[in-house]
Write a protein that holds these residues in place. Sequence first.
Motif, short mmCIF file in Angstrom:
data_model
loop_
_atom_site.label_atom_id
_atom_site.label_comp_id
_atom_site.label_asym_id
_atom_site.label_seq_id
_atom_site.Cartn_x
_atom_site.Cartn_y
_atom_site.Cartn_z
N TYR A 1 0.90 -1.15 -0.02
CA TYR A 1 -0.13 -0.09 -0.14
C TYR A 1 0.90 1.46 -0.06
O TYR A 1 0.36 2.36 -0.11
CB TYR A 1 -0.89 -0.06 1.08
N GLU A 2 2.14 1.12 0.20
CA GLU A 2 3.17 2.38 0.30
C GLU A 2 4.49 1.79 -0.42
O GLU A 2 4.69 0.45 -0.54
CB GLU A 2 3.38 2.80 1.59
N GLU B 1 -3.11 -1.90 7.44
CA GLU B 1 -2.23 -0.68 7.25
C GLU B 1 -1.82 0.06 8.32
O GLU B 1 -2.68 0.08 9.52
CB GLU B 1 -2.77 -0.01 6.31
N LEU C 1 -0.06 6.28 8.13
CA LEU C 1 -0.76 6.85 7.11
C LEU C 1 -0.92 8.70 7.17
O LEU C 1 -1.37 8.94 6.14
CB LEU C 1 -2.12 6.06 6.71
N TRP D 1 1.65 10.13 5.28
CA TRP D 1 1.57 10.11 3.87
C TRP D 1 0.12 10.62 3.56
O TRP D 1 0.03 10.94 2.14
CB TRP D 1 1.76 8.62 3.39
N LEU E 1 2.23 6.43 -1.86
CA LEU E 1 1.09 5.39 -1.54
C LEU E 1 0.69 4.81 -3.02
O LEU E 1 0.59 5.36 -3.87
CB LEU E 1 -0.20 6.16 -0.99
N ARG F 1 -0.47 8.44 -9.62
CA ARG F 1 0.22 7.45 -8.67
C ARG F 1 1.50 7.19 -9.37
O ARG F 1 1.43 6.98 -10.73
CB ARG F 1 -0.93 6.36 -8.28
#
Length: 380
Positions: free
Chosen positions: A239-240, A250, A255, A258, A321, A363
């Motif tokens: 996820y990262e 997570e 988070l 991020w 992410l 992304r």
Amino acid sequence: MAPLGLYIHVPFCSRICNYCNFNRRLLDDPLKARFVAAVRSHIECVAAGLSHTAPRAADTIYFGGGTPSLLSPAEIASIINSCQQAFSVAADAEVTMEVNPETASPEALSGFRAAGVNRLSIGVQSFRDDELMRLGRVHDQARARRAVAEARAAGFDNVSIDLIMWLPGQSLADWRQSIEGLVSVAPDHASLYMLELYPHAPLREEMARSGVSQAPDDDAADMYELAMDMVGAAGLAQYEISNAARSGFESAHNLKYWMDGEWFGFGPGAHSTVGGVRWKAVSATEQFVSAIEAGSDVQTDRRVLSREDRWQEALITGLRLVEGVAVDDLLRNYGLDIWARYGDHLAPYLEAGLLRHEEGRLRLSRQGMLLANEVLAVFI
Ligand code: SF4
């Protein structure tokens, strides 16, 4: 306002690893006792200085280091208690503690669980004894496996493991062995970092002495891909850039870093970012403790972040992410348009497939994550 994260930096270690560039020092028991009292005062002072009528909500606490598991369960409990007194800590807050395997014992881990810690991040680093020795670690792989088993027996149902890849002398097959070790102990979360050798790391001298070097860059890329594929196959979805987890496991605390969140940091060198202002506490432990004892301010490097600073940071951290960033959200929050500012610079990365722009999100692709430093430098 979204709930805060609370970070507590515990700088003590029982031995200094030869690659470590964190803010840490050797354990000193009398200083540790003063440190715990100072951190508690620091938490109380910061909360008292907030201009809110009600305590601010927080939903994560993270003990990082250093080696937080060198504190006793009673010391950890007292710091959690200070957080609860100073902030409105959610009943189901994620409370993480970094643990080094050699400091784990059934009694200590049960004590940490009873103190309110509900997530462990175990610094395994490698499941090969030769690599652990080269890094100057205290534990061996058998001790690491025992620590995970002891964590489960103590009631921890949220366990993360850290591994480091691209170690000196490490082949792809060696690295595969470490990932197999990780998969075999079935953690809920994995942090998989590439070794970054800072300029004066003693490990550099050791490498020069023993004639051992890091594998070529292409092998490092293969290690990264192998790691994410293997943990993915074991049910831990990336996820990262460096992190993978079972669904729902997570790291809620990380988070916040991020996802443009806010957090207070307590303890020497800990950073805070709240209300568009960033600062850190003085880094040297003695200096931090003495200043708190004297009632002096420990805040340093205070910087009011401009709208543009915040926008750039939200972009840079959000692109770490896998899901990337929602471009329209950033425009709405900061009034700045990524395409107007960076469109020309981003085009080559989009064309090369390192960046993707799909369904309103920007992304990095897996390939882009391997070259993240280069791509993200566009925003700096
Ligand atoms: S245990 Fe962690 S913080 Fe301590 S010296 Fe080793 S790498 Fe650094």
